[in-house]
Design an enzyme around this catalytic site. Structure first.
Site, PDB file in Angstrom:
ATOM      1  N   HIS A  48       7.171  -8.028   1.685  1.00 56.70           N
ATOM      2  CA  HIS A  48       7.019  -8.608   0.361  1.00 56.70           C
ATOM      3  C   HIS A  48       8.303  -8.358  -0.431  1.00 56.70           C
ATOM      4  O   HIS A  48       9.188  -7.621   0.022  1.00 56.70           O
ATOM      5  CB  HIS A  48       5.817  -8.002  -0.374  1.00 56.70           C
ATOM      6  CG  HIS A  48       5.795  -6.513  -0.416  1.00 56.70           C
ATOM      7  ND1 HIS A  48       6.718  -5.770  -1.111  1.00 56.70           N
ATOM      8  CD2 HIS A  48       4.966  -5.616   0.176  1.00 56.70           C
ATOM      9  CE1 HIS A  48       6.452  -4.495  -0.955  1.00 56.70           C
ATOM     10  NE2 HIS A  48       5.401  -4.359  -0.172  1.00 56.70           N
TER      11      HIS A  48
HETATM   12  P1  TYD Z   1       1.747  -2.118  -0.614  1.00 55.92           P
HETATM   13  O1  TYD Z   1       2.835  -2.035  -1.625  1.00 55.92           O
HETATM   14  O2  TYD Z   1       1.291  -3.495  -0.210  1.00 55.92           O
HETATM   15  O3  TYD Z   1       2.152  -1.305   0.692  1.00 55.92           O
HETATM   16  P2  TYD Z   1       3.382  -1.521   1.705  1.00 55.92           P
HETATM   17  O4  TYD Z   1       4.372  -2.400   1.026  1.00 55.92           O
HETATM   18  O5  TYD Z   1       3.912  -0.165   1.982  1.00 55.92           O
HETATM   19  O6  TYD Z   1       2.835  -2.135   2.955  1.00 55.92           O
HETATM   20  O7  TYD Z   1       0.519  -1.255  -1.151  1.00 55.92           O
HETATM   21  C1  TYD Z   1      -0.593  -0.962  -0.342  1.00 55.92           C
HETATM   22  C2  TYD Z   1      -1.779  -0.721  -1.245  1.00 55.92           C
HETATM   23  O8  TYD Z   1      -1.570   0.398  -2.084  1.00 55.92           O
HETATM   24  C3  TYD Z   1      -2.096  -1.895  -2.159  1.00 55.92           C
HETATM   25  O9  TYD Z   1      -3.504  -2.076  -2.171  1.00 55.92           O
HETATM   26  C4  TYD Z   1      -1.630  -1.468  -3.514  1.00 55.92           C
HETATM   27  C5  TYD Z   1      -1.694   0.049  -3.458  1.00 55.92           C
HETATM   28  N1  TYD Z   1      -0.616   0.667  -4.240  1.00 55.92           N
HETATM   29  C6  TYD Z   1      -0.879   1.243  -5.456  1.00 55.92           C
HETATM   30  O10 TYD Z   1      -2.037   1.251  -5.938  1.00 55.92           O
HETATM   31  N2  TYD Z   1       0.126   1.826  -6.169  1.00 55.92           N
HETATM   32  C7  TYD Z   1       1.409   1.829  -5.707  1.00 55.92           C
HETATM   33  O11 TYD Z   1       2.322   2.381  -6.380  1.00 55.92           O
HETATM   34  C8  TYD Z   1       1.693   1.224  -4.439  1.00 55.92           C
HETATM   35  C9  TYD Z   1       3.086   1.198  -3.881  1.00 55.92           C
HETATM   36  C10 TYD Z   1       0.650   0.653  -3.749  1.00 55.92           C
END
Ligand code: TYD
Length: 129
Positions: A48
């Site tokens: 993303h």
């Molecule tokens: P995501 O950013 O999609 O993870 P990655 O990029 O590492 O694969 O986040 C995963 C989940 O965690 C999503 O449901 C949102 C939650 N999240 C938070 O609640 N707070 C945060 O600061 C982050 C980074 C994620």
């Protein structure tokens, strides 16, 4: 601009110390810190971009690859030391993969979590650039 940043390394017989200060080694004030750990073998994270959030990624322990796309080209960075990190400006597509056992990815962010910050569709990302 995407770049690797060397961090201060204070070498000592008692063990080394490294550090990051907001608006000093990294070009933003730190609003949020999160970390990624216990990643199963072969798993990846990310895929993303953020609309406004800048990030800085450090391999505090172990190693992993960060694959970045700035809208024009893809670049791969192998992080495996805690005394440097990767600056990932907003509007950069990013993916983390190839995590070693017991690796720990520390991420410093310029904004608090907001789902509306995410661009999760690569074609939409390319259109936003
Ligand atoms: P995501 O950013 O999609 O993870 P990655 O990029 O590492 O694969 O986040 C995963 C989940 O965690 C999503 O449901 C949102 C939650 N999240 C938070 O609640 N707070 C945060 O600061 C982050 C980074 C994620």
């Amino acid at each position: 601009m995407i770049r690797l940043v060397n961090l201060p390394k204070i070498v000592d017989d008692r063990g080394n110390l490294s550090l990051i200060e907001g608006d000093n080694q990294i070009p933003f004030e730190i609003e949020r810190v999160y970390w990624i750990y216990d990643v199963p073998g072969g798993e990846f994270r990310g895929s993303h971009a953020f609309k406004e959030t800048d990030e800085f990624i450090v391999a505090i322990s172990g190693s992993f690859d960060v694959i970045l796309h700035d809208g024009k080209e893809e670049k791969k960075f192998y992080l495996n030391r805690s005394y440097y990190g990767l600056y990932v400006p907003k509007l950069t597509w990013r993916r983390l993969e190839n995590f070693s056992t017991n690796s720990l990815a520390l991420v410093l962010a310029s904004k608090r979590y907001d789902e509306k910050e995410y661009i999760r569709d690569f074609n939409q990302f390319l259109n936003n650039i």
